[in-house]
Design an enzyme around this catalytic site. Structure first.
Site, PDB file in Angstrom:
ATOM      1  N   SER A  22      39.907  43.143  26.615  1.00  0.00           N
ATOM      2  CA  SER A  22      41.277  43.254  27.111  1.00  0.00           C
ATOM      3  C   SER A  22      42.292  42.527  26.237  1.00  0.00           C
ATOM      4  CB  SER A  22      41.363  42.756  28.555  1.00  0.00           C
ATOM      5  OG  SER A  22      40.687  43.638  29.426  1.00  0.00           O
ATOM      6  N   THR A  67      38.597  41.196  36.314  1.00  0.00           N
ATOM      7  CA  THR A  67      37.316  41.863  36.187  1.00  0.00           C
ATOM      8  C   THR A  67      36.349  41.185  37.149  1.00  0.00           C
ATOM      9  OG1 THR A  67      35.647  42.631  34.611  1.00  0.00           O
ATOM     10  CG2 THR A  67      36.574  40.429  34.223  1.00  0.00           C
ATOM     11  N   LYS A  71      37.659  41.242  41.666  1.00  0.00           N
ATOM     12  CA  LYS A  71      38.478  42.387  42.070  1.00  0.00           C
ATOM     13  C   LYS A  71      38.724  42.442  43.572  1.00  0.00           C
ATOM     14  CE  LYS A  71      37.327  45.310  38.123  1.00  0.00           C
ATOM     15  NZ  LYS A  71      36.856  46.647  37.668  1.00  0.00           N
ATOM     16  N   ALA A 132      25.777  52.322  42.639  1.00  0.00           N
ATOM     17  CA  ALA A 132      26.582  52.236  43.859  1.00  0.00           C
ATOM     18  C   ALA A 132      27.317  50.908  43.973  1.00  0.00           C
ATOM     19  CB  ALA A 132      25.690  52.441  45.084  1.00  0.00           C
TER      20      ALA A 132
END
Length: 283
Positions: A22, A67, A71, A132
């Site tokens: 980033s 990150t 979050k 997931a």
């Protein structure tokens, strides 16, 4: 030049954070936009340290990138969140207003859609998701706008299966669950989104069909993954984690600075940074 009332600092927070791209992307954007007084840093911050860090920020701050594992931890510290962030209960972007108001957004979701659109994927009849975790919920949200039919999620546990079903109901996506042991069946879907950690999907490389559709592998280091390399060898279209990272960062830069971020410049900076790294599985 938009007025940001002296706000010119931004950073990415997370743990681990040392290998985040980033700063490379945001700094490249600032240079291209002529924002010589803007800075973008990285901070190793875990969930316990997050509240104190946020409270100590002064008026020079324009925004934050979040990150893992922050979050969801950031949400209680905000004054409001966007509809997109609320839909997946995850924030990866915080913008500070002139009045100090903290607003959270999720640019992963539109970033995924933009990365797919760039490769010509705008509508599919069905899709498959490998994994997931938190990224899988963003993938489901992105698919809610482009997938006409069912999305099959390949998971390792009943708890993860329940989570994906819940996200499907929340997002209006027809989610079907399959056991990870049958994950090779996922590869026949017209769109496959791999959200698993590095190495987790390597075992599927030998099961890529003769005529694969599109693979979106959210990893960017190491790259290409074994699955992505095998997919490309078969002639399938591959969207990578750098594509996602760049597109979501473009949206972050726009929100924080008020300017149109230079996609091509940011992508080139990310590619150069990755090319100069020694092999490492950290992201």
């Amino acid at each position: 030049m938009p007025s940001t009332d002296g706000r010119h600092r931004a950073a990415v927070l997370g743990s681990p954070i040392a290998h985040s791209l980033s700063p490379v992307l945001h700094r490249a954007a600032y240079a291209a936009l002529g924002l010589g007084d803007w800075t973008y840093d990285r901070f190793e911050i875990d969930e316990r340290a997050l509240p104190g860090f946020v409270e100590d920020l002064d008026g020079a701050w324009a925004g934050l990138s979040l990150t893992m594992p922050l979050k969801r931890a950031i949400v209680p510290l905000l004054d409001g969140v966007s509809e997109t962030a609320a839909s997946v209960e995850a924030v990866n972007t915080v913008v500070f207003g002139a009045d100090g108001r903290r607003t959270g957004d999720n640019t992963d979701v539109p970033g995924m859609a933009a990365a797919l659109r760039e490769r010509g994927v705008e509508k599919v009849e069905s899709a498959a998701i490998l994994g997931a975790g938190a990224t899988a919920s963003s993938a489901l949200a992105a698919l809610s706008g482009i997938c006409a039919g069912p999305v099959t999620a390949y998971v390792r546990s009943a708890a993860r299966a329940d989570e994906m079903r819940g996200w499907g109901e929340r997002l209006g996506v027809d989610v079907r669950i399959a056991d990870w042991a049958e994950a090779d069946h996922a590869l026949t879907a017209p769109l496959v989104i791999a959200t698993t950690p590095a190495g987790a999907a390597d075992e599927l490389a030998g099961a890529v069909p003769e005529r694969p559709g599109t693979l979106f592998d959210v990893l960017y280091e190491p790259w290409p993954t074994r699955l992505a390399a095998a997919w490309a060898d078969r002639g399938g279209a591959v969207v990578g984690g750098l594509d996602l990272l760049v597109h979501q960062a473009v949206l972050q830069v726009g929100q924080m600075t008020g300017l149109d971020a230079p996609l091509a410049v940011m992508r080139a900076a990310g590619e150069a940074a990755l090319a100069g790294r020694t092999p490492d599985v950290s992201v």
